[in-house]
Write a protein that holds these residues in place. Structure first.
Motif, PDB file in Angstrom:
ATOM      1  N   GLU A   3       0.860  -1.168   0.000  1.00  0.00           N
ATOM      2  CA  GLU A   3       0.000   0.000   0.000  1.00  0.00           C
ATOM      3  C   GLU A   3       0.905   1.230   0.000  1.00  0.00           C
ATOM      4  OE1 GLU A   3      -3.008  -0.104  -0.531  1.00  0.00           O
ATOM      5  OE2 GLU A   3      -3.894  -1.911   0.338  1.00  0.00           O
ATOM      6  N   VAL A   4       0.400   2.341  -0.525  1.00  0.00           N
ATOM      7  CA  VAL A   4       1.191   3.573  -0.614  1.00  0.00           C
ATOM      8  C   VAL A   4       0.425   4.697   0.058  1.00  0.00           C
ATOM      9  CG1 VAL A   4       2.386   5.178  -2.137  1.00  0.00           C
ATOM     10  CG2 VAL A   4       2.157   2.768  -2.807  1.00  0.00           C
ATOM     11  N   TYR A   5       1.104   5.414   0.948  1.00  0.00           N
ATOM     12  CA  TYR A   5       0.460   6.464   1.730  1.00  0.00           C
ATOM     13  C   TYR A   5       1.191   7.792   1.551  1.00  0.00           C
ATOM     14  CZ  TYR A   5      -1.611   2.436   4.074  1.00  0.00           C
ATOM     15  OH  TYR A   5      -2.286   1.277   4.337  1.00  0.00           O
ATOM     16  N   ILE A   6       0.415   8.856   1.387  1.00  0.00           N
ATOM     17  CA  ILE A   6       0.963  10.207   1.483  1.00  0.00           C
ATOM     18  C   ILE A   6       0.930  10.571   2.961  1.00  0.00           C
ATOM     19  CG2 ILE A   6       0.720  12.626   0.812  1.00  0.00           C
ATOM     20  CD1 ILE A   6      -0.850  11.682  -1.657  1.00  0.00           C
ATOM     21  N   ASN A   7       2.106  10.638   3.573  1.00  0.00           N
ATOM     22  CA  ASN A   7       2.167  10.876   5.013  1.00  0.00           C
ATOM     23  C   ASN A   7       2.449  12.330   5.391  1.00  0.00           C
ATOM     24  OD1 ASN A   7       1.535   8.279   5.849  1.00  0.00           O
ATOM     25  ND2 ASN A   7       3.657   7.579   5.745  1.00  0.00           N
ATOM     26  N   LYS A   8       3.071  13.061   4.475  1.00  0.00           N
ATOM     27  CA  LYS A   8       3.343  14.474   4.718  1.00  0.00           C
ATOM     28  C   LYS A   8       3.148  15.250   3.424  1.00  0.00           C
ATOM     29  CE  LYS A   8       6.802  13.889   8.401  1.00  0.00           C
ATOM     30  NZ  LYS A   8       8.209  14.155   8.784  1.00  0.00           N
ATOM     31  N   ILE A   9       2.698  16.481   3.565  1.00  0.00           N
ATOM     32  CA  ILE A   9       2.543  17.384   2.421  1.00  0.00           C
ATOM     33  C   ILE A   9       3.105  18.743   2.827  1.00  0.00           C
ATOM     34  CG2 ILE A   9       0.961  18.387   0.739  1.00  0.00           C
ATOM     35  CD1 ILE A   9      -1.065  16.256   1.413  1.00  0.00           C
ATOM     36  N   ALA A 196       5.136  19.443  -2.279  1.00  0.00           N
ATOM     37  CA  ALA A 196       5.855  18.177  -2.151  1.00  0.00           C
ATOM     38  C   ALA A 196       5.060  17.198  -1.293  1.00  0.00           C
ATOM     39  CB  ALA A 196       7.234  18.414  -1.539  1.00  0.00           C
ATOM     40  N   PHE A 197       5.082  15.920  -1.701  1.00  0.00           N
ATOM     41  CA  PHE A 197       4.461  14.840  -0.941  1.00  0.00           C
ATOM     42  C   PHE A 197       5.553  13.870  -0.476  1.00  0.00           C
ATOM     43  CE2 PHE A 197       0.434  14.821  -3.885  1.00  0.00           C
ATOM     44  CZ  PHE A 197       0.029  16.029  -3.355  1.00  0.00           C
ATOM     45  N   LEU A 198       5.393  13.331   0.713  1.00  0.00           N
ATOM     46  CA  LEU A 198       6.200  12.204   1.161  1.00  0.00           C
ATOM     47  C   LEU A 198       5.348  10.946   1.069  1.00  0.00           C
ATOM     48  CD1 LEU A 198       8.549  10.691   2.483  1.00  0.00           C
ATOM     49  CD2 LEU A 198       7.664  11.430   4.714  1.00  0.00           C
ATOM     50  N   LEU A 199       5.765  10.010   0.233  1.00  0.00           N
ATOM     51  CA  LEU A 199       5.083   8.731   0.080  1.00  0.00           C
ATOM     52  C   LEU A 199       5.866   7.664   0.841  1.00  0.00           C
ATOM     53  CD1 LEU A 199       3.807  10.401  -2.217  1.00  0.00           C
ATOM     54  CD2 LEU A 199       3.998   8.373  -3.691  1.00  0.00           C
ATOM     55  N   GLU A 200       5.150   6.838   1.603  1.00  0.00           N
ATOM     56  CA  GLU A 200       5.778   5.735   2.323  1.00  0.00           C
ATOM     57  C   GLU A 200       4.886   4.499   2.247  1.00  0.00           C
ATOM     58  OE1 GLU A 200       8.386   7.351   5.869  1.00  0.00           O
ATOM     59  OE2 GLU A 200       6.394   8.279   5.965  1.00  0.00           O
ATOM     60  N   ASN A 201       5.457   3.343   2.596  1.00  0.00           N
ATOM     61  CA  ASN A 201       4.725   2.085   2.458  1.00  0.00           C
ATOM     62  C   ASN A 201       3.907   1.711   3.679  1.00  0.00           C
ATOM     63  OD1 ASN A 201       6.756   1.322   4.185  1.00  0.00           O
ATOM     64  ND2 ASN A 201       7.748  -0.110   2.766  1.00  0.00           N
ATOM     65  N   GLU A 202       3.813   2.611   4.652  1.00  0.00           N
ATOM     66  CA  GLU A 202       2.933   2.415   5.793  1.00  0.00           C
ATOM     67  C   GLU A 202       2.475   3.777   6.304  1.00  0.00           C
ATOM     68  OE1 GLU A 202       5.192   0.236   8.646  1.00  0.00           O
ATOM     69  OE2 GLU A 202       6.484   1.917   9.159  1.00  0.00           O
ATOM     70  N   PRO A 203       1.264   3.835   6.887  1.00  0.00           N
ATOM     71  CA  PRO A 203       0.761   5.119   7.374  1.00  0.00           C
ATOM     72  C   PRO A 203       1.513   5.556   8.617  1.00  0.00           C
ATOM     73  CG  PRO A 203      -0.748   3.365   7.969  1.00  0.00           C
ATOM     74  CD  PRO A 203       0.302   2.744   7.107  1.00  0.00           C
ATOM     75  N   GLU A 206      -0.868  11.343  12.534  1.00  0.00           N
ATOM     76  CA  GLU A 206      -2.286  11.372  12.880  1.00  0.00           C
ATOM     77  C   GLU A 206      -3.193  11.088  11.694  1.00  0.00           C
ATOM     78  OE1 GLU A 206      -3.246  15.025  14.784  1.00  0.00           O
ATOM     79  OE2 GLU A 206      -1.838  14.738  16.451  1.00  0.00           O
ATOM     80  N   MET A 207      -2.733  11.436  10.492  1.00  0.00           N
ATOM     81  CA  MET A 207      -3.558  11.221   9.305  1.00  0.00           C
ATOM     82  C   MET A 207      -2.671  10.931   8.101  1.00  0.00           C
ATOM     83  SD  MET A 207      -6.323  13.810   7.527  1.00  0.00           S
ATOM     84  CE  MET A 207      -7.327  13.840   9.012  1.00  0.00           C
ATOM     85  N   SER A 208      -3.106   9.984   7.278  1.00  0.00           N
ATOM     86  CA  SER A 208      -2.422   9.657   6.028  1.00  0.00           C
ATOM     87  C   SER A 208      -3.457   9.560   4.918  1.00  0.00           C
ATOM     88  CB  SER A 208      -1.676   8.324   6.143  1.00  0.00           C
ATOM     89  OG  SER A 208      -0.676   8.372   7.126  1.00  0.00           O
ATOM     90  N   LEU A 209      -2.999   9.675   3.699  1.00  0.00           N
ATOM     91  CA  LEU A 209      -3.859   9.510   2.532  1.00  0.00           C
ATOM     92  C   LEU A 209      -3.335   8.324   1.723  1.00  0.00           C
ATOM     93  CD1 LEU A 209      -4.095  13.254   1.396  1.00  0.00           C
ATOM     94  CD2 LEU A 209      -5.664  12.007   2.910  1.00  0.00           C
ATOM     95  N   ARG A 210      -4.114   7.256   1.680  1.00  0.00           N
ATOM     96  CA  ARG A 210      -3.712   6.087   0.894  1.00  0.00           C
ATOM     97  C   ARG A 210      -4.037   6.324  -0.583  1.00  0.00           C
ATOM     98  NH1 ARG A 210      -6.962   2.003   2.880  1.00  0.00           N
ATOM     99  NH2 ARG A 210      -8.352   2.185   1.070  1.00  0.00           N
ATOM    100  N   ILE A 211      -3.066   6.098  -1.449  1.00  0.00           N
ATOM    101  CA  ILE A 211      -3.311   6.214  -2.890  1.00  0.00           C
ATOM    102  C   ILE A 211      -3.851   4.879  -3.377  1.00  0.00           C
ATOM    103  CG2 ILE A 211      -2.339   6.733  -5.150  1.00  0.00           C
ATOM    104  CD1 ILE A 211      -0.098   8.258  -3.781  1.00  0.00           C
ATOM    105  N   ASP A 212      -5.120   4.832  -3.709  1.00  0.00           N
ATOM    106  CA  ASP A 212      -5.745   3.580  -4.131  1.00  0.00           C
ATOM    107  C   ASP A 212      -5.452   3.268  -5.592  1.00  0.00           C
ATOM    108  OD1 ASP A 212      -6.822   3.123  -1.604  1.00  0.00           O
ATOM    109  OD2 ASP A 212      -8.579   4.356  -2.034  1.00  0.00           O
ATOM    110  N   TRP A 213      -5.520   4.295  -6.444  1.00  0.00           N
ATOM    111  CA  TRP A 213      -5.187   4.095  -7.858  1.00  0.00           C
ATOM    112  C   TRP A 213      -4.903   5.423  -8.538  1.00  0.00           C
ATOM    113  CZ3 TRP A 213      -8.824   6.721 -10.686  1.00  0.00           C
ATOM    114  CH2 TRP A 213     -10.147   6.774 -10.213  1.00  0.00           C
TER     115      TRP A 213
END
Length: 377
Positions: A3-9, A196-203, A206-213
């Motif tokens: 899974e891929v999460y945007i953890n910081k913006i 800028a976005f930080l993408l990581e493989n785990e959330p 307090e809040m993350s945005l999962r990229i579904d597609w």
């Protein structure tokens, strides 16, 4: 597959906001005349303030690489240090140089560590293409994280001095010394900034945005070029490259100016946007009820009602209360716009876990569209 999460913006907007009345002080007057297009364009685009990486004398304050690096630096803290970055993926339509690529120049400014880099070229979709490269890298396990960016520094392309040679040439030819609307139009549309976005493989946090597609669609197979720089259109509608003009013509014809065929824009940008949006939703099995926030990148408020109506007629009507935009205050930052509007929503306090966000980015260059579907976690 991960899974891929945007953890910081994070974002960086240079200098103080510039209102409509102050624009010409920064960009200058071509041939010492006020632009006839300015008031018409500003009335339609709905932009009230924007940001320029310029002094009021028209001198640059930041390069595009520096704007981008400043946004990235805001991602770093004790939990994610500059040396933790594994992949840097940057998109822009206004790089500082033809070569080297934008991403390596950003990497040079950061000076952090050896990383994989990717540069996404193009126009507004460049930021989304940079995001997709990072998304696929983290999803496949190629990297555990990715920093993805979208940025523009268009103001330096728009200063009056860049058009003076063309005006002088028109005078010598005893023609009206006014640049074409296809060039003047964009001087009042475009802004500077970076996200800028930080993408990581785990959330994390307090809040993350999962990229579904993510999905992308190009209509270049059937439509001619609409927005371009470094060339000019011939009578048959094809594009002639700057490398096929003389160096004298580069100046006398403002070959490197950004130009837009507004008739093509008006005819196709909404129709193909509706078509591609429907394709993306059908492919991934979602309906309008599955979207809590729609973040459409539009270059002008002029297109909003038409886009809404087009969605409704295509059976994918998305309530206007779900639309989230910041065009009025930030302006059109091209490849950076989707990053900046998501950053604003992310820190707004409006999001709740389980909600879904649709990113919708059109590109008029040759009619390309990019989409991303996110889940709040």
């Amino acid at each position: 597959m991960n899974e891929v999460y945007i953890n910081k913006i994070a974002k960086f907007l240079p200098n103080a906001p510039v209102d409509n009345d102050g624009m010409e002080a920064f960009l200058g007057k071509i041939n010492d005349r006020e632009s006839k297009a300015r008031r018409i364009v500003l009335r339609n685009n709905g932009i009230k303030t924007r940001y320029y990486a310029l002094t009021e004398a028209g001198e640059p304050t930041h390069t595009n690489a520096e704007l981008t690096a400043e946004a990235i630096k805001a991602l770093f803290d004790e939990e994610f240090k500059a040396t933790d970055m594994e992949l840097l993926s940057c998109g822009t339509s206004s790089p500082d140089y033809l070569m080297p690529s934008h991403a390596v120049m950003v990497h040079g400014v950061l000076g952090n560590r050896n990383v994989e880099v990717n540069s996404a070229a193009g126009n507004c979709c460049a930021g989304m293409n940079a995001l997709k490269f990072g998304f696929l890298s983290v999803k496949s396990g190629n990297t555990k994280n990715a920093v993805c960016t979208g940025s523009e520094r268009m103001s330096s392309w728009m200063v009056a001095d860049h058009f003076n040679k063309e005006v002088e040439n028109l005078k010598q030819l005893e023609q009206q010394p006014i640049i074409g609307f296809n060039k003047d139009f964009l001087r009042w549309m475009l802004s500077d900034g970076a996200g800028a976005f930080l993408l990581e493989n785990e959330p994390k946090g307090e809040m993350s945005l999962r990229i579904d597609w993510m999905e992308g669609y190009s209509y270049a197979h059937e439509l001619e070029v609409c927005m371009y720089a470094g060339g000019d259109k011939t009578e048959d509608g094809s594009l002639k490259s700057f490398s096929d003009y003389t160096s004298e013509e580069w100046l006398s014809k403002s070959i490197f100016a950004v130009k837009q065929d507004t008739k093509l824009l008006d005819k196709h940008i909404l129709a193909k946007g509706v078509d591609s949006m429907k394709l993306a939703m059908e492919k991934n099995g979602i309906s309008p009820s599955d979207i809590d926030y729609l973040l459409p990148h539009v270059s002008s408020q002029y297109f909003v009602d038409g886009l809404y109506q087009g969605f409704a007629e295509a059976g994918i009507e998305i309530e206007r209360s779900k639309w989230y935009m910041n065009l009025r205050d930030v302006g059109n930052v091209g490849a950076g716009s989707v990053y900046l509007v998501l950053e604003e929503l992310f820190r707004s306090g409006k999001l709740r876990k389980g909600q879904h966000i649709m990113l919708c980015v059109p590109e008029s260059a040759r009619f390309t569209y990019a989409y991303a579907y996110l889940t709040v976690c």
